[in-house]
Design an enzyme around this catalytic site. Structure first.
Site, PDB file in Angstrom:
ATOM      1  N   GLU A  22       0.817  -1.220   0.000  1.00 44.65           N
ATOM      2  CA  GLU A  22       0.000   0.000   0.000  1.00 44.65           C
ATOM      3  C   GLU A  22       0.851   1.269   0.000  1.00 44.65           C
ATOM      4  O   GLU A  22       1.500   1.597   0.991  1.00 44.65           O
ATOM      5  CB  GLU A  22      -0.922   0.017   1.214  1.00 44.65           C
ATOM      6  CG  GLU A  22      -1.955  -1.079   1.213  1.00 44.65           C
ATOM      7  CD  GLU A  22      -2.903  -0.991   0.034  1.00 44.65           C
ATOM      8  OE1 GLU A  22      -3.375   0.116  -0.293  1.00 44.65           O
ATOM      9  OE2 GLU A  22      -3.185  -2.043  -0.559  1.00 44.65           O
ATOM     10  N   GLU A  63      -5.670   3.572   8.464  1.00 45.99           N
ATOM     11  CA  GLU A  63      -5.243   3.096   7.141  1.00 45.99           C
ATOM     12  C   GLU A  63      -5.105   1.571   7.126  1.00 45.99           C
ATOM     13  O   GLU A  63      -5.496   0.912   6.151  1.00 45.99           O
ATOM     14  CB  GLU A  63      -3.924   3.743   6.735  1.00 45.99           C
ATOM     15  CG  GLU A  63      -3.496   3.433   5.317  1.00 45.99           C
ATOM     16  CD  GLU A  63      -4.402   4.062   4.280  1.00 45.99           C
ATOM     17  OE1 GLU A  63      -4.915   3.304   3.413  1.00 45.99           O
ATOM     18  OE2 GLU A  63      -4.605   5.288   4.305  1.00 45.99           O
ATOM     19  N   GLU A  70     -10.612  -3.331   2.451  1.00 46.11           N
ATOM     20  CA  GLU A  70     -10.514  -3.407   0.996  1.00 46.11           C
ATOM     21  C   GLU A  70     -10.050  -4.781   0.540  1.00 46.11           C
ATOM     22  O   GLU A  70     -10.609  -5.349  -0.402  1.00 46.11           O
ATOM     23  CB  GLU A  70      -9.544  -2.339   0.486  1.00 46.11           C
ATOM     24  CG  GLU A  70     -10.097  -0.937   0.582  1.00 46.11           C
ATOM     25  CD  GLU A  70      -9.118   0.119   0.108  1.00 46.11           C
ATOM     26  OE1 GLU A  70      -7.941  -0.215  -0.177  1.00 46.11           O
ATOM     27  OE2 GLU A  70      -9.524   1.290   0.031  1.00 46.11           O
TER      28      GLU A  70
END
Length: 116
Positions: A22, A63, A70
């Protein structure tokens, strides 16, 4: 003791995985690296330093949770599912609000330091 050790290893593996996959997490980690010494420059107040660093750590936590949501959503289905999209959007909104909160705290302390 073994349970704590395994949980620590799992946590480390999660941090390594998110750092590798990420870009947003890597950028926010960069903010933490810059933010720690900057917090010491901006204020001598230990509580304010703690808050400045803490909001960035909070951002990293949000996050991580958003990334987990996700990845789980992508694992459930790759198809365009409106319900999963809404869940992902909510996770994204949580990150956005965390960024706003962090920015507000940093602006507050910076303004107080230079113009207060």
């Amino acid at each position: 003791m073994e349970r704590i050790w395994r949980a620590t290893i799992n946590s480390w593996n999660g941090l390594v995985a998110v750092t590798r996959s990420e870009a947003a997490f890597r950028q926010e980690l960069g903010l933490l690296v810059i933010g720690i010494p900057l917090a010491f420059f901006l204020t001598a107040d230990v509580a304010k330093r703690f808050v400045l660093i803490g909001v960035i750590v909070f951002l990293l936590i949000v996050e991580l949770l958003n990334t987990a949501i996700e990845k789980l959503g992508d694992r459930v289905t790759r198809k365009n599912d409106p319900a999963i999209k809404r869940v992902k959007d909510m996770g994204s909104a949580a990150v956005g609000l965390s960024l706003l909160a962090a920015g507000a705290v940093w602006i507050w302390v910076t303004v107080e330091r230079f113009w207060g």
